[in-house]
Design an enzyme around this catalytic site. Structure first.
Site, PDB file in Angstrom:
ATOM      1  N   HIS A  95       0.837  -1.204   0.000  1.00  0.00           N
ATOM      2  CA  HIS A  95       0.000   0.000   0.000  1.00  0.00           C
ATOM      3  C   HIS A  95       0.886   1.274   0.000  1.00  0.00           C
ATOM      4  O   HIS A  95       0.900   2.034   0.965  1.00  0.00           O
ATOM      5  CB  HIS A  95      -0.860  -0.087   1.264  1.00  0.00           C
ATOM      6  CG  HIS A  95      -1.966   0.899   1.401  1.00  0.00           C
ATOM      7  ND1 HIS A  95      -1.777   2.265   1.413  1.00  0.00           N
ATOM      8  CD2 HIS A  95      -3.301   0.726   1.584  1.00  0.00           C
ATOM      9  CE1 HIS A  95      -2.937   2.866   1.596  1.00  0.00           C
ATOM     10  NE2 HIS A  95      -3.872   1.974   1.687  1.00  0.00           N
ATOM     11  N   GLU A 135      -1.187   1.589  -5.076  1.00  0.00           N
ATOM     12  CA  GLU A 135      -0.966   0.341  -4.345  1.00  0.00           C
ATOM     13  C   GLU A 135      -1.028  -0.855  -5.298  1.00  0.00           C
ATOM     14  O   GLU A 135      -1.841  -0.852  -6.234  1.00  0.00           O
ATOM     15  CB  GLU A 135      -2.052   0.203  -3.279  1.00  0.00           C
ATOM     16  CG  GLU A 135      -2.191   1.441  -2.400  1.00  0.00           C
ATOM     17  CD  GLU A 135      -3.574   1.566  -1.779  1.00  0.00           C
ATOM     18  OE1 GLU A 135      -4.051   2.706  -1.642  1.00  0.00           O
ATOM     19  OE2 GLU A 135      -4.178   0.540  -1.444  1.00  0.00           O
TER      20      GLU A 135
END
Ligand code: TA6
Length: 300
Positions: free
Chosen positions: A167, A271
């Site tokens: 992420h 991400e």
């Protein structure tokens, strides 16, 4: 303590170096330095909090308000999301991997002066809800930052169903001035529009409000062009079918206690993982590797 991970026959100035120290919140961390760059990695969540090439601004965004505490995720850098993405009834959002202390298994110099560090997620009570698995995370630092997240199903008879995502939070000069390329024609769930499925029409996505999009069957390289910092960031990946693009914008930024009210202006998340309909089903004994290479070039 500084341990020099010397490359074989490398010139002294090219030696990769790993320093162990107590970071914020007294959490143990490693500082990695190479001839080209530096990186910071906490054992907490195997969390890369910084990667910076010499003569360039940091590549990753780290909130000034981030917590550094057991059981709490660090805000910024590269949270390791596993074994699920997003909310799950009665459980922590984005899985438990990012709030566990990972074991440092080895760090290996390379003849070219790169430094690779391998972490393993230790046994934990939360893992009992899943088939036996191992989760290894290898971070390689040189002119770029390469992440390899290797999941192996150690069960003899049960398949292991999981989501994973690196992420990544990127530092940008002004989020309203960047453009994001590489997603044109890809379908995505727009989570701020009741998860309506849409198709990306633009190859120069601009940010002018909250954005939270889950692109599916997205395997290509994403490019973040940042005219303010005069660079483009490349997010190359293998073993990843999903790309998530997120900026909380004003209202959400104000609601997050571990994120500054104005910090949305200097960050974008791109991400890389396998989420939603790209969830992975690993057969007994199977292994899957999510690889992400983050690099930057001067914007011509
Ligand atoms: O980046 C996608 C996302 O799922 C957003 O919806 C937002 O919740 C973000 O992750 C951050 O989640 P966190 O649990 O770290 O606050």
């Amino acid at each position: 303590m500084t341990t020099s991970a010397s490359g074989l026959n490398a010139k002294p100035e090219a030696l990769g170096r790993v320093t162990f120290l107590d970071g914020q919140g007294e959490l143990p961390m490693l500082e990695v330095s190479t001839a080209w760059s530096t990186a910071a990695i906490y054992l907490h969540g195997a969390h890369v909090t910084q990667f910076k090439k010499k003569d360039e601004p940091p590549l990753l965004f780290l909130s000034q308000c981030s917590r550094f505490a057991e059981g709490r995720p660090i805000r910024g850098g590269i949270p390791v999301i596993f074994p699920w993405f997003g909310p799950r009834e009665g459980l922590a959002q984005h899985g438990f991997a990012r709030v566990k202390a990972w074991d440092l298994k080895e760090f290996a110099p390379a003849p070219d002066g790169s430094v690779s560090v391998r972490f393993r997620l230790p046994e934990c009570p939360e893992a009992a809800a899943f088939p036996a698995f191992t989760a290894d995370y290898i971070v390689t630092v040189n002119q770029s930052l390469t992440l390899q997240f290797v999941i192996t199903n150690q069960s003899r008879d049960a398949e292991f169903i999981f989501e994973n995502c690196l992420h990544s939070y990127f530092e940008v000069g002004d989020v309203t001035a960047i453009s994001i390329g590489g997603l044109k024609g890809v379908n995505y769930f727009d989570t701020i529009a009741s998860f309506v499925e849409k198709t990306e029409a633009s190859d120069a996505l601009r940010i002018a409000s909250e954005v939270d999009r889950i692109y599916l069957n997205a395997t290509g390289t994403v490019e973040i062009r940042d005219p303010r910092l005069g660079r483009k960031i490349l997010v190359e990946k293998q073993g990843s079918a999903s790309t998530v693009v997120w900026n909380p914008w004003i209202a959400k930024a104000r609601q997050m206690p571990d994120f500054g009210d104005e910090e949305y202006e200097r960050m974008i998340c791109v991400e890389s993982g396998n989420v939603a309909s790209n969830t992975i089903t690993l057969p007994p004994g199977g292994s899957s590797t999510l690889t992400v290479k983050l690099s930057s070039e001067t914007l011509k």
